[in-house]
Design a protein around this motif. Structure first.
Motif, PDB file in Angstrom:
ATOM      1  N   TRP A   1       0.804  -1.229   0.000  1.00 32.07           N
ATOM      2  CA  TRP A   1       0.000   0.000   0.000  1.00 32.07           C
ATOM      3  C   TRP A   1       0.839   1.283   0.000  1.00 32.07           C
ATOM      4  N   PRO A   2       1.869   1.442   0.851  1.00 34.26           N
ATOM      5  CA  PRO A   2       2.654   2.682   0.794  1.00 34.26           C
ATOM      6  C   PRO A   2       3.333   2.901  -0.555  1.00 34.26           C
ATOM      7  N   HIS A   3       3.782   1.817  -1.198  1.00 34.50           N
ATOM      8  CA  HIS A   3       4.438   1.945  -2.502  1.00 34.50           C
ATOM      9  C   HIS A   3       3.425   2.336  -3.581  1.00 34.50           C
ATOM     10  N   PHE A   4       2.257   1.693  -3.538  1.00 32.17           N
ATOM     11  CA  PHE A   4       1.214   2.052  -4.500  1.00 32.17           C
ATOM     12  C   PHE A   4       0.778   3.504  -4.320  1.00 32.17           C
ATOM     13  N   ARG A   5       0.596   3.915  -3.063  1.00 34.28           N
ATOM     14  CA  ARG A   5       0.200   5.292  -2.795  1.00 34.28           C
ATOM     15  C   ARG A   5       1.267   6.270  -3.279  1.00 34.28           C
ATOM     16  N   GLY A   6       2.538   5.910  -3.122  1.00 35.23           N
ATOM     17  CA  GLY A   6       3.621   6.784  -3.572  1.00 35.23           C
ATOM     18  C   GLY A   6       3.624   7.012  -5.064  1.00 35.23           C
ATOM     19  N   TRP A   7       3.150   6.019  -5.841  1.00 38.99           N
ATOM     20  CA  TRP A   7       3.015   6.216  -7.285  1.00 38.99           C
ATOM     21  C   TRP A   7       1.743   6.981  -7.623  1.00 38.99           C
ATOM     22  N   ARG A   8       0.666   6.632  -6.983  1.00 39.89           N
ATOM     23  CA  ARG A   8      -0.637   7.194  -7.385  1.00 39.89           C
ATOM     24  C   ARG A   8      -0.773   8.686  -7.065  1.00 39.89           C
ATOM     25  N   VAL A   9      -0.059   9.180  -6.066  1.00 36.81           N
ATOM     26  CA  VAL A   9      -0.174  10.612  -5.754  1.00 36.81           C
ATOM     27  C   VAL A   9       0.274  11.487  -6.922  1.00 36.81           C
TER      28      VAL A   9
END
Length: 361
Positions: A310-318
């Motif tokens: 989740w933190p890695h996905f969020r880091g891309w999606r922002v």
């Protein structure tokens, strides 16, 4: 008085020439100008009506002719403005009244030739007007094939994606379907194609911004939602499987949000150029888990657990979520999962994973 008329006519004619050049000839985007103003005025009543309709299908039917009509209105507005400008010039250099000046200018602009003055000054303006009409119409005729060629290239990839993710597109569904039919090794080809697609859309949709509002042939398809689905699939791939090949995935993701940023610059949409990886998302963790479960149900391999990914996905999606949500709201894109809200409340359309019908036993 005649001096003021002449100045006003010259300003109108030169200003509209500038608008034509920036819209049809100079391959560089511009956020302001006569043509953009006309197009927004045409779009306003369509959006007003669409916001009052209850269903996505009804909204789509109303909004479909909006962009083509805006192009026609722009051409007509250019010609009307040229007519007014040349009429003012005709009146400024002669004793013609408003009616006679309009007739003189219209006869020359549309090369009808039923009215002509005997003064040398009138002849000069008549010649300029006679050249203007065919040039503007000819440029517009040449502009339409380029415009629709870009539209067809865009829609070809969007249609191809339908077989890979269903309709409307959704990032987790792409990975789920590739896992279901054992084609995960072909994902790099998908991301490579969409990297080039993003570059093409970035160039065409900033040069001709009206393309942003051209809708797909079917209500469940949309170029922006398709791009979001591919970018989400890339972000999920990077977040869950860091040991796999990442070059094509990263390039597709980067090309996608660069494309969105260039379109946002053209449309005057503000955004954070350097968001932090832990910035908040509108997509919540529960929705993320629902997408992950769709992938897991079809056998998508995961090196990380959902809490770890989740933190890695969020880091891309922002990098792209705010822009996608704003553009999806502006163009009233089909309300697919993870694509944000629209101007009016609508139900979310989710794709359905096909049942595996391979024979057993």
């Amino acid at each position: 008085m005649r001096v003021l008329l002449g100045i006003a006519g010259a300003v109108i004619v030169l200003g509209i020439f500038s608008s034509v050049l920036h819209a049809l000839v100079i391959p560089r985007p511009t956020r302001h100008g006569f043509s953009r103003t006309v197009q927004r005025l045409v779009q306003w009543p369509f959006r007003l009506l669409a916001d009052r309709l209850p269903s996505v299908e009804a909204k789509d039917r109303v909004l479909t002719p909006m962009a083509p009509l805006a192009i026609v209105a722009t051409l007509i507005s250019w010609l009307v403005a040229f007519l007014a400008g040349y009429a003012l010039l005709e009146a400024a250099v002669s004793r013609l009244g408003p009616r006679e000046a309009l007739i003189e200018a219209g006869s020359s602009l549309f090369t009808l030739g039923f009215a002509s003055g005997n003064r040398v000054t009138l002849n000069v303006i008549d010649f300029c007007a006679a050249a203007t009409g065919p040039i503007v119409i000819g440029l517009q005729v040449g502009y339409l094939p380029t415009l629709y060629g870009a539209y067809q290239r865009r829609e070809t990839e969007v249609t191809l994606l339908q077989a890979r993710t269903g309709s409307p597109p959704w990032g987790p569904e792409i990975l789920a379907r590739y896992a279901q039919v054992d084609l995960l090794d072909r994902l790099t080809e998908l991301f490579r194609n969409w990297e080039r697609w993003s570059a093409d859309v970035s160039e065409s949709h900033t040069t001709y911004p009206i393309l942003i509002h051209f809708r797909s042939p079917k209500v469940s398809r949309n170029w922006l939602i398709a791009l979001l689905a591919v970018m989400d699939a890339a972000a999920l791939q990077l977040a869950f499987n860091p040991s796999q090949s990442q070059a094509e995935v990263r390039m597709a993701l980067r090309a996608g949000f660069v494309c969105l940023r260039e379109i946002a610059d053209t449309e005057g949409i503000p955004y954070d150029r350097d968001p932090l990886p832990d910035d908040p998302l509108r997509l919540d963790y529960e929705d993320f888990l629902r997408g992950v479960e769709r992938m897991r149900a079809q056998g998508y391999p995961m090196e990380r657990t959902p809490p770890e990914a989740w933190p890695h996905f969020r880091g891309w999606r922002v990098n792209y979520e705010p822009l996608v949500h704003r553009l999806a709201r502006d163009i009233e894109a089909v309300p697919a999962p993870w694509s944000g809200t629209r101007r009016t409340a609508t139900d979310t359309y989710a794709p359905h994973t096909p049942v595996d019908r391979r024979p057993v036993g």
